[in-house]
Scaffold this active site. Structure first.
Site, mmCIF file in Angstrom:
data_model
loop_
_atom_site.group_PDB
_atom_site.id
_atom_site.type_symbol
_atom_site.label_atom_id
_atom_site.label_comp_id
_atom_site.label_asym_id
_atom_site.label_seq_id
_atom_site.Cartn_x
_atom_site.Cartn_y
_atom_site.Cartn_z
ATOM 1 C CD GLN A 1 -3.132 2.375 6.793
ATOM 2 O OE1 GLN A 1 -3.733 2.884 8.051
ATOM 3 N NE2 GLN A 1 -3.845 2.508 5.699
ATOM 4 C CB ALA B 1 0.323 7.131 -3.520
ATOM 5 N NE ARG C 1 -5.913 1.245 -1.759
ATOM 6 C CZ ARG C 1 -5.499 1.572 -0.621
ATOM 7 N NH1 ARG C 1 -4.038 1.358 -0.388
ATOM 8 N NH2 ARG C 1 -6.033 2.136 0.027
ATOM 9 N NE ARG D 1 -0.005 1.261 3.519
ATOM 10 C CZ ARG D 1 0.976 1.896 3.886
ATOM 11 N NH1 ARG D 1 2.445 1.818 3.719
ATOM 12 N NH2 ARG D 1 0.584 3.398 4.048
ATOM 13 C CG ASP E 1 -3.247 7.927 -1.101
ATOM 14 O OD1 ASP E 1 -3.099 8.572 0.098
ATOM 15 O OD2 ASP E 1 -2.573 6.993 -1.200
ATOM 16 C CG ASN F 1 -2.387 11.675 3.237
ATOM 17 O OD1 ASN F 1 -1.762 10.733 2.406
ATOM 18 N ND2 ASN F 1 -1.974 11.755 4.517
ATOM 19 C CE LYS F 2 -5.139 5.596 4.677
ATOM 20 N NZ LYS F 2 -6.033 4.951 3.790
HETATM 21 C C1 LIG Z 1 4.211 7.950 0.394
HETATM 22 S S1 LIG Z 1 2.689 7.380 0.743
HETATM 23 C C2 LIG Z 1 1.333 8.722 0.571
HETATM 24 C C3 LIG Z 1 0.095 8.223 0.745
HETATM 25 O O1 LIG Z 1 -0.074 7.004 -0.010
HETATM 26 C C4 LIG Z 1 -0.077 7.654 2.309
HETATM 27 O O2 LIG Z 1 0.136 8.824 3.079
HETATM 28 C C5 LIG Z 1 -1.507 6.987 2.457
HETATM 29 O O3 LIG Z 1 -2.418 7.685 2.536
HETATM 30 C C6 LIG Z 1 -1.538 5.477 2.369
HETATM 31 O O4 LIG Z 1 -2.936 5.035 2.340
HETATM 32 P P1 LIG Z 1 -3.033 3.427 2.372
HETATM 33 O O5 LIG Z 1 -4.344 3.213 2.279
HETATM 34 O O6 LIG Z 1 -2.229 2.800 3.153
HETATM 35 O O7 LIG Z 1 -2.643 3.070 0.943
#
Ligand SMILES: CSC[C@@H](O)[C@@H](O)C(=O)COP(=O)(O)O
Length: 364
Positions: free
Chosen positions: A203, A55, A90, A53, A244, A254-255
């Site tokens: 995470q 991005a 995704r 996981r 993302d 982002n998350k």
């Molecule tokens: C360098 S990674 C940036 C984002 O992908 C990260 O902050 C994030 O939100 C990841 O989400 P995830 O759902 O764990 O894939």
């Protein structure tokens, strides 16, 4: 980065030169497991079910998925079909589409019999490029940390809050938000990281905390709701998160929960930085709220939590009543006006159309 004494990337070509091996992130921090993947179907599962996981890593994994497909059927139809299959896995992280587009653009002009070899070469290059981009982000972010440290008394700690995992596990190596932190630690700048647990999948608690512990970065795990309180009390010097998808106007997706951190940061004059490589910029969209698809994941991720039991087994427990439904939007959008700066491989851009155009004039 190192796990114990050994250096790992998050994905690499297997000895058979056809499959890939990944760190299966579902088991961290309790178990370090490596999974070998040799079919497109399993690549799709690994992305959708978050064995990998983050991005940038999603993008690189998809690139290898295209390469695997080319060993089986390298026709135009198969190339288009693998693009569709993997693109569906995704929806929010733009790096997925970026990598699939890049692979198709690279392979389409070639005769089918030359595509497999070219695909593995390009996938490896994309992986290497990601490492280089993150290193450069690290240098540019390090300058910000150094400037904050310079305003403090000698030896005083720079306190950084981060959300989710934008660390080396989310990329091929180094991470985006964590690259400046690793470089600051190497440079002897005292940093301390507040790690948001990042419900529902944790995470932060499971991956970022593991990374920080593994590299000796002083850190403290906090619940997602603690950040505002810490900022009000002057305990946070800066926020760095990943993204993302960032729009051409500088809106940052982002998350889930990132937006609330940005609001609290703005209310408390805490600088809020977003670290991103250029493939995370979606130049085709402007208004993040209106235009970015937000992934809706299973409510089970909210209702059920993974952890280690007292007898050392990794297990799942339910935290809510059996009959209670749960909603699980996985990302949110932080408007550009709340972002202090975008730390890219080329430098720190203003989160605006003008700022991004000035940094990437070729995309203007
Ligand atoms: C360098 S990674 C940036 C984002 O992908 C990260 O902050 C994030 O939100 C990841 O989400 P995830 O759902 O764990 O894939």
């Amino acid at each position: 980065m190192n796990v114990g004494e050994r250096h790992y990337r998050t994905i690499w070509l297997s000895d058979d030169k056809r499959s890939v091996e990944i760190i299966d992130q579902r088991w961290l921090p309790h178990e370090f497991r490596i999974e070998k993947i040799g079919t497109v179907a399993r690549i799709a599962t690994a992305i959708r079910d978050m064995w990998v996981r983050g991005a940038p890593l999603i993008g690189v994994t998809a690139a290898y998925g295209v390469a695997i497909q080319m060993t089986e059927d390298a026709s135009d139809e198969a190339l288009d079909a693998v693009w569709e299959t993997l693109h569906k896995t995704r929806p929010t992280a733009i790096n997925l589409r970026w990598a699939l587009d890049e692979m198709r653009r690279h392979l389409k002009p070639l005769a089918p019999e030359r595509r497999a070899e070219a695909a593995y070469r390009r996938a490896a290059e994309i992986a290497d490029e990601d490492v280089g981009l993150n290193r450069a982000i690290g240098e540019n972010g390090l300058a910000i940390i150094k400037a904050i440290a310079a305003r403090k008394k000698p030896g005083e700690t720079v306190n950084i809050l981060t959300h989710c995992n934008a660390g080396w596990l989310a990329t091929v190596d180094y991470g985006t938000a964590t690259a400046p932190i690793y470089l600051a630690t190497e440079a002897g700048i005292p940093v301390h990281v507040y790690v948001d647990e990042t419900r529902p999948r944790n995470q932060g608690a499971q991956l970022t905390a593991w990374e920080m512990a593994g590299h000796g970065v002083p850190h403290t795990l906090i619940v997602d709701n603690a950040g505002g309180h810490l900022m009000q009390h002057g305990d946070i010097d800066m926020v760095i998160v990943g993204t993302d998808r960032t729009t051409a106007n500088g809106d940052v997706c982002n998350k889930i929960g990132t937006y609330l951190k940005a609001l609290a940061a703005a209310d408390n004059d805490v600088p809020f930085y977003v670290a991103l490589p250029s493939p995370t910029i979606d130049w085709t969209v402007a208004d993040g709220l209106a235009e970015i698809p937000i992934e809706e994941r299973s409510g089970d991720e909210v209702s059920l939590v993974w952890g280690k039991t007292a007898d050392g087994k990794v297990a799942q427990v339910r935290v809510s009543p059996d009959a209670t439904p749960a909603a699980n939007p996985a990302f949110d959008v932080t408007p550009a006006r709340l972002v202090t700066g975008l730390i890219t491989e080329r430098g720190v851009a203003k989160a605006s159309r003008e700022g991004l155009k000035a940094m990437f004039p070729e995309r203007g």
